[in-house]
Motif scaffolding. Structure first.
Motif, PDB file in Angstrom:
ATOM      1  N   GLU A   1      29.551 -33.798 -25.160  1.00 40.17           N
ATOM      2  CA  GLU A   1      28.543 -34.120 -26.161  1.00 40.17           C
ATOM      3  C   GLU A   1      27.921 -32.855 -26.743  1.00 40.17           C
ATOM      4  OE1 GLU A   1      25.785 -36.656 -24.196  1.00 40.17           O
ATOM      5  OE2 GLU A   1      25.841 -35.519 -22.342  1.00 40.17           O
ATOM      6  N   GLU A   2      28.037 -32.737 -28.076  1.00 39.08           N
ATOM      7  CA  GLU A   2      27.495 -31.627 -28.865  1.00 39.08           C
ATOM      8  C   GLU A   2      27.951 -30.260 -28.359  1.00 39.08           C
ATOM      9  OE1 GLU A   2      23.390 -31.809 -29.891  1.00 39.08           O
ATOM     10  OE2 GLU A   2      23.416 -33.972 -30.213  1.00 39.08           O
ATOM     11  N   GLY A   3      29.149 -30.218 -27.797  1.00 39.65           N
ATOM     12  CA  GLY A   3      29.726 -28.947 -27.380  1.00 39.65           C
ATOM     13  C   GLY A   3      29.304 -28.465 -26.013  1.00 39.65           C
ATOM     14  N   TYR A   4      28.382 -29.169 -25.363  1.00 40.45           N
ATOM     15  CA  TYR A   4      27.956 -28.757 -24.034  1.00 40.45           C
ATOM     16  C   TYR A   4      29.053 -29.069 -23.014  1.00 40.45           C
ATOM     17  CZ  TYR A   4      23.195 -28.068 -25.780  1.00 40.45           C
ATOM     18  OH  TYR A   4      22.106 -27.609 -26.467  1.00 40.45           O
TER      19      TYR A   4
ATOM     20  N   PRO B   1      21.536 -34.082 -25.976  1.00 40.64           N
ATOM     21  CA  PRO B   1      21.908 -34.094 -24.554  1.00 40.64           C
ATOM     22  C   PRO B   1      20.908 -33.462 -23.601  1.00 40.64           C
ATOM     23  CG  PRO B   1      23.799 -33.497 -25.902  1.00 40.64           C
ATOM     24  CD  PRO B   1      22.629 -33.550 -26.822  1.00 40.64           C
ATOM     25  N   VAL B   2      20.387 -32.274 -23.917  1.00 41.01           N
ATOM     26  CA  VAL B   2      19.507 -31.587 -22.966  1.00 41.01           C
ATOM     27  C   VAL B   2      18.248 -32.408 -22.717  1.00 41.01           C
ATOM     28  CG1 VAL B   2      18.237 -29.478 -22.453  1.00 41.01           C
ATOM     29  CG2 VAL B   2      20.401 -29.336 -23.678  1.00 41.01           C
ATOM     30  N   THR B   3      17.644 -32.925 -23.804  1.00 40.14           N
ATOM     31  CA  THR B   3      16.415 -33.714 -23.655  1.00 40.14           C
ATOM     32  C   THR B   3      16.682 -35.023 -22.926  1.00 40.14           C
ATOM     33  OG1 THR B   3      15.678 -32.793 -25.774  1.00 40.14           O
ATOM     34  CG2 THR B   3      14.425 -34.630 -24.882  1.00 40.14           C
ATOM     35  N   SER B   4      17.754 -35.717 -23.297  1.00 41.64           N
ATOM     36  CA  SER B   4      18.022 -37.022 -22.682  1.00 41.64           C
ATOM     37  C   SER B   4      18.366 -36.878 -21.201  1.00 41.64           C
ATOM     38  CB  SER B   4      19.146 -37.741 -23.432  1.00 41.64           C
ATOM     39  OG  SER B   4      20.341 -36.977 -23.414  1.00 41.64           O
TER      40      SER B   4
ATOM     41  N   ALA C   1      20.642 -23.969 -21.478  1.00 46.39           N
ATOM     42  CA  ALA C   1      21.804 -24.830 -21.668  1.00 46.39           C
ATOM     43  C   ALA C   1      22.740 -24.261 -22.741  1.00 46.39           C
ATOM     44  CB  ALA C   1      21.361 -26.242 -22.051  1.00 46.39           C
ATOM     45  N   GLU C   2      22.173 -23.611 -23.759  1.00 45.33           N
ATOM     46  CA  GLU C   2      23.005 -22.985 -24.792  1.00 45.33           C
ATOM     47  C   GLU C   2      23.831 -21.851 -24.205  1.00 45.33           C
ATOM     48  OE1 GLU C   2      20.224 -21.896 -27.777  1.00 45.33           O
ATOM     49  OE2 GLU C   2      19.853 -23.968 -28.406  1.00 45.33           O
ATOM     50  N   ALA C   3      23.267 -21.151 -23.221  1.00 45.01           N
ATOM     51  CA  ALA C   3      24.032 -20.105 -22.537  1.00 45.01           C
ATOM     52  C   ALA C   3      25.205 -20.715 -21.787  1.00 45.01           C
ATOM     53  CB  ALA C   3      23.124 -19.326 -21.584  1.00 45.01           C
ATOM     54  N   LEU C   4      24.967 -21.853 -21.123  1.00 49.33           N
ATOM     55  CA  LEU C   4      26.070 -22.558 -20.451  1.00 49.33           C
ATOM     56  C   LEU C   4      27.153 -22.933 -21.454  1.00 49.33           C
ATOM     57  CD1 LEU C   4      24.344 -25.131 -18.043  1.00 49.33           C
ATOM     58  CD2 LEU C   4      25.481 -23.016 -17.411  1.00 49.33           C
ATOM     59  N   ARG C   5      26.733 -23.395 -22.616  1.00 48.14           N
ATOM     60  CA  ARG C   5      27.689 -23.840 -23.641  1.00 48.14           C
ATOM     61  C   ARG C   5      28.528 -22.673 -24.156  1.00 48.14           C
ATOM     62  NH1 ARG C   5      25.238 -27.117 -28.575  1.00 48.14           N
ATOM     63  NH2 ARG C   5      24.119 -25.163 -28.894  1.00 48.14           N
TER      64      ARG C   5
ATOM     65  N   VAL D   1      11.653 -27.920 -23.444  1.00 44.65           N
ATOM     66  CA  VAL D   1      12.925 -28.319 -24.053  1.00 44.65           C
ATOM     67  C   VAL D   1      12.759 -28.229 -25.568  1.00 44.65           C
ATOM     68  CG1 VAL D   1      14.753 -30.048 -24.115  1.00 44.65           C
ATOM     69  CG2 VAL D   1      13.235 -29.938 -22.141  1.00 44.65           C
ATOM     70  N   SER D   2      13.747 -27.634 -26.242  1.00 45.77           N
ATOM     71  CA  SER D   2      13.665 -27.426 -27.695  1.00 45.77           C
ATOM     72  C   SER D   2      14.766 -28.194 -28.403  1.00 45.77           C
ATOM     73  CB  SER D   2      13.773 -25.933 -28.008  1.00 45.77           C
ATOM     74  OG  SER D   2      12.848 -25.171 -27.258  1.00 45.77           O
ATOM     75  N   PRO D   3      14.628 -29.505 -28.559  1.00 42.96           N
ATOM     76  CA  PRO D   3      15.682 -30.292 -29.222  1.00 42.96           C
ATOM     77  C   PRO D   3      15.784 -29.933 -30.705  1.00 42.96           C
ATOM     78  CG  PRO D   3      13.730 -31.642 -28.846  1.00 42.96           C
ATOM     79  CD  PRO D   3      13.475 -30.335 -28.175  1.00 42.96           C
ATOM     80  N   PRO D   4      16.979 -29.685 -31.209  1.00 43.72           N
ATOM     81  CA  PRO D   4      17.139 -29.360 -32.634  1.00 43.72           C
ATOM     82  C   PRO D   4      16.592 -30.478 -33.515  1.00 43.72           C
ATOM     83  CG  PRO D   4      19.168 -28.920 -31.414  1.00 43.72           C
ATOM     84  CD  PRO D   4      18.259 -29.655 -30.479  1.00 43.72           C
ATOM     85  N   GLY D   5      15.722 -30.097 -34.435  1.00 42.93           N
ATOM     86  CA  GLY D   5      15.160 -31.084 -35.344  1.00 42.93           C
ATOM     87  C   GLY D   5      14.245 -32.087 -34.688  1.00 42.93           C
ATOM     88  N   GLY D   6      13.841 -31.832 -33.439  1.00 36.59           N
ATOM     89  CA  GLY D   6      12.968 -32.761 -32.738  1.00 36.59           C
ATOM     90  C   GLY D   6      13.664 -34.048 -32.314  1.00 36.59           C
ATOM     91  N   ASP D   7      14.988 -34.003 -32.201  1.00 35.55           N
ATOM     92  CA  ASP D   7      15.768 -35.192 -31.828  1.00 35.55           C
ATOM     93  C   ASP D   7      15.804 -35.319 -30.307  1.00 35.55           C
ATOM     94  OD1 ASP D   7      17.509 -37.268 -31.544  1.00 35.55           O
ATOM     95  OD2 ASP D   7      19.297 -36.142 -32.150  1.00 35.55           O
ATOM     96  N   PHE D   8      15.016 -36.234 -29.758  1.00 29.59           N
ATOM     97  CA  PHE D   8      14.926 -36.396 -28.305  1.00 29.59           C
ATOM     98  C   PHE D   8      16.148 -37.085 -27.708  1.00 29.59           C
ATOM     99  CE2 PHE D   8      10.012 -36.165 -27.753  1.00 29.59           C
ATOM    100  CZ  PHE D   8      10.053 -34.882 -28.285  1.00 29.59           C
TER     101      PHE D   8
END
Length: 598
Positions: A357-360, A404-407, A341-345, A394-401
């Protein structure tokens, strides 16, 4: 497939995004960029100009250099020779590249994915006769690709007609014409042992079906508590250091799938090196041969080109669908979809697309859904039932579920194995949180467990989860006012939950005995833990002091028994069950006598 010589020119370069003038180019077409011949893909058209994303670094490339259209979209080669292979994000074989280019991939290098010189022993389908009606997916013959995998040579999608000619049994290269098919229009199609398929286009099938059997991974917290079915969609979210890669590697090593495809998508190089070094040494627990004989690896580390990272998931999924079409059960592991997803962003930012959301990009959710929906259990055209099970880390930053990617992933998948940093810090592995995780396949899995293992499986599982939920409630009370505020029955509930957590849920990937746990052993250990808790609960009601039960040596043995006996030593586990019954019955008799009137 020969290249179409349509030559254009480079106009502008913005990182991996290149604008070219190339008349007649199509959206999605592959092109070669510059004197180096960097591969890229057309992602948008603006009149005669095309915007291309390149799969390699554009450093040193200048405007004015040529751009060549190849005439086909980003595609993969599908045929004998894939199994045991290690490819990069655009299906270039890394072992062959290493011979030509050394430790680093030289830009512009082009190596075919499949060996053109190796001969394969082709055996034609004995049921086919000249004039036979052929449809897409019809099996022309077989090749013994490895000791484990029989490769079915199929009619490619889009081709049908009458069999005009078929090659007799013998050794041939993949480019040898093995069959001629005459279609309704009178056109003859020459078929060989491989074909190309565009990675962004799902391969066709007859119909989708529901999963009916669980994917057995040998990991108790997955198989027993949050099962996944073959053809299902799952996710392993977790913060850095929680053990996502280890969970996926354990599934790759021990799952009962026919084919395993591991896609390292933007992960750290040292983790992928560990996979690439260890997997070829591992033995397959089901066949006795090497695990790599039914495994295929796609490696795209975090320092590789970002656009190739985005392509790698599609490449892995297309190869998974290809083996699914042969009637195999395939498990594909994507580590991780967050890096994808970061590559898409990054690419969308260079294209000037509106971030949300969050630049995605706004299409993040639809792209995720499109990938996950390609998983499933399907009826193939000529090989019965096949399946692709997709499990993404899935690797959410800071473990924040809630990011966007996790949710978005959580809305799509059916099995959610949430990793907990707190459990990982406490050295509880796998650190799958039994409170946050869920599975939508429990009822389906229960039918298999009840038939194959024990009809009480679902009841035992429900009892264990209820005990763990009760443990969470009581632990909050203990943290506030201390254990003295609890009754003996409540303290025994905490002890029972501890037996479940330490004796059942914990499982070390490094323990030679316990790294894999068969379903029969899983149920035996779970049943043993529940039995100890139930017997102790009855003794507490008789007035037995909680301290006496807590000091029983059998509790310590219960916590260790998973590592004492292998899956083949169920008799010893049952013998311990007898020791438990005897010890508990002795205590019951003793206190029952004390309660009798003098």
């Amino acid at each position: 497939m020969s290249e179409i010589k349509r030559i254009g020119v480079i106009r502008d370069i913005n990182g991996p995004i290149v604008t070219i003038d190339l008349p007649g180019v199509r959206s999605g077409e592959q092109v070669k960029i510059g004197e180096l011949g960097l591969f890229g893909e057309v992602i948008s058209l603006r009149g005669q100009q095309a915007v291309v994303q390149t799969y390699e670094s554009t450093d040193g490339v200048r405007p004015g250099e040529p751009a060549v259209g190849l005439g086909w979209p980003l595609s993969v080669e599908l045929g004998p020779g894939l199994m045991g292979g290690i490819f990069d994000g655009v299906q270039r074989p890394l072992s062959k590249i290493a011979l030509e280019s050394g430790d680093y991939i030289r830009r512009g290098i082009s190596v075919p994915a499949l060996d053109r010189t190796k001969e394969w022993a082709f055996v034609p389908n004995p049921t086919l006769a000249l004039g036979a009606k052929l449809n897409p997916g019809s099996v022309l013959g077989t090749v013994q690709e490895t000791h484990t995998v029989v490769h079915r040579i199929m009619v490619p999608p889009g081709i049908s007609g009458e069999l005009a000619e078929i090659t007799p049994a013998g050794n041939y290269t993949i480019e040898t014409i093995i069959a001629q098919v005459l279609d309704r229009k009178g056109v003859t199609h020459s078929l060989n042992m491989y074909h190309r398929w565009p990675v962004r286009k799902p391969r066709p099938y007859v119909r989708r079906d529901d999963g009916i059997s669980p994917l057995i991974t040998g990991q108790r917290v997955i198989d027993t508590f949050f099962p996944q079915v073959k053809g299902g969609k799952g996710a392993v979210p977790g913060p850095f250091g929680a053990g996502k890669t280890v969970v996926q590697q354990q599934i790759a090593r021990w799952s009962n799938a026919d084919i395993v495809i591991y896609v390292g998508c933007g992960e750290r190089g040292n983790e992928l090196v560990d996979v690439l070094e260890t997997f070829p040494q591992l033995d397959d627990p089901y066949s006795g041969h090497k695990l790599m004989e039914r495994t295929l690896l796609v490696a795209n580390t975090s320092n590789m080109p970002v656009v190739a990272r985005e392509a790698s998931v599609y490449v892995g999924m297309t190869m998974a669908e290809y083996y699914r079409d042969m009637g195999y059960d395939v498990v594909m592991l994507a580590d991780s979809t967050s890096r994808w997803a970061e590559a898409l962003r990054e690419v969308s930012g260079r294209l000037g697309q509106m971030p949300v959301e969050e630049g995605y990009p706004a299409y993040l959710a639809s792209r995720l859904a499109a990938i996950y929906e390609r998983a499933g259990r399907v009826e193939t055209y000529d090989a019965g039932i096949g399946s692709v099970t997709l499990i993404g880390a899935v690797s959410p930053p800071g473990g924040d579920f809630s990011e966007p990617v996790t949710s978005h992933t959580k809305d799509i998948i059916e099995t959610f194995w949430a990793l907990s940093k707190e459990l990982a810090d406490a050295r509880h592995y796998p650190s799958i949180d039994w409170v946050t995780s869920f599975s939508g396949h429990v009822h389906t899995a229960a039918q298999w467990w009840h038939k194959e293992i024990n009809p009480d499986w679902e009841k035992r599982r429900a009892t264990a989860l209820a005990l763990l939920a009760r443990d969470a409630e009581l632990s909050r009370i203990v943290n506030l006012v201390g254990p003295e505020a609890l009754s003996s029955a409540q303290r025994w509930e905490l002890e029972g939950a501890s037996l479940i957590k330490e004796g059942v849920l914990q499982q070390s990937a490094l323990d030679e005995i316990d790294t894999f746990c068969s379903p029969a052993k899983q149920y035996a250990i779970l049943d043993l833990a529940i039995t100890i808790y139930k017997r102790g609960e009855a003794l507490i009601k008789l007035g037995v002091p909680i301290s006496e039960l807590q000091n029983l040596p059998l509790l310590a043995k219960m916590r260790r028994i998973k590592s004492m006996y292998s899956s083949e030593q169920l008799e010893q586990i049952q013998a311990f069950r007898g020791e438990v019954d005897q010890a508990m019955e002795s205590i019951r008799i003793e206190y029952a006598k004390q309660g009798e009137p003098a």
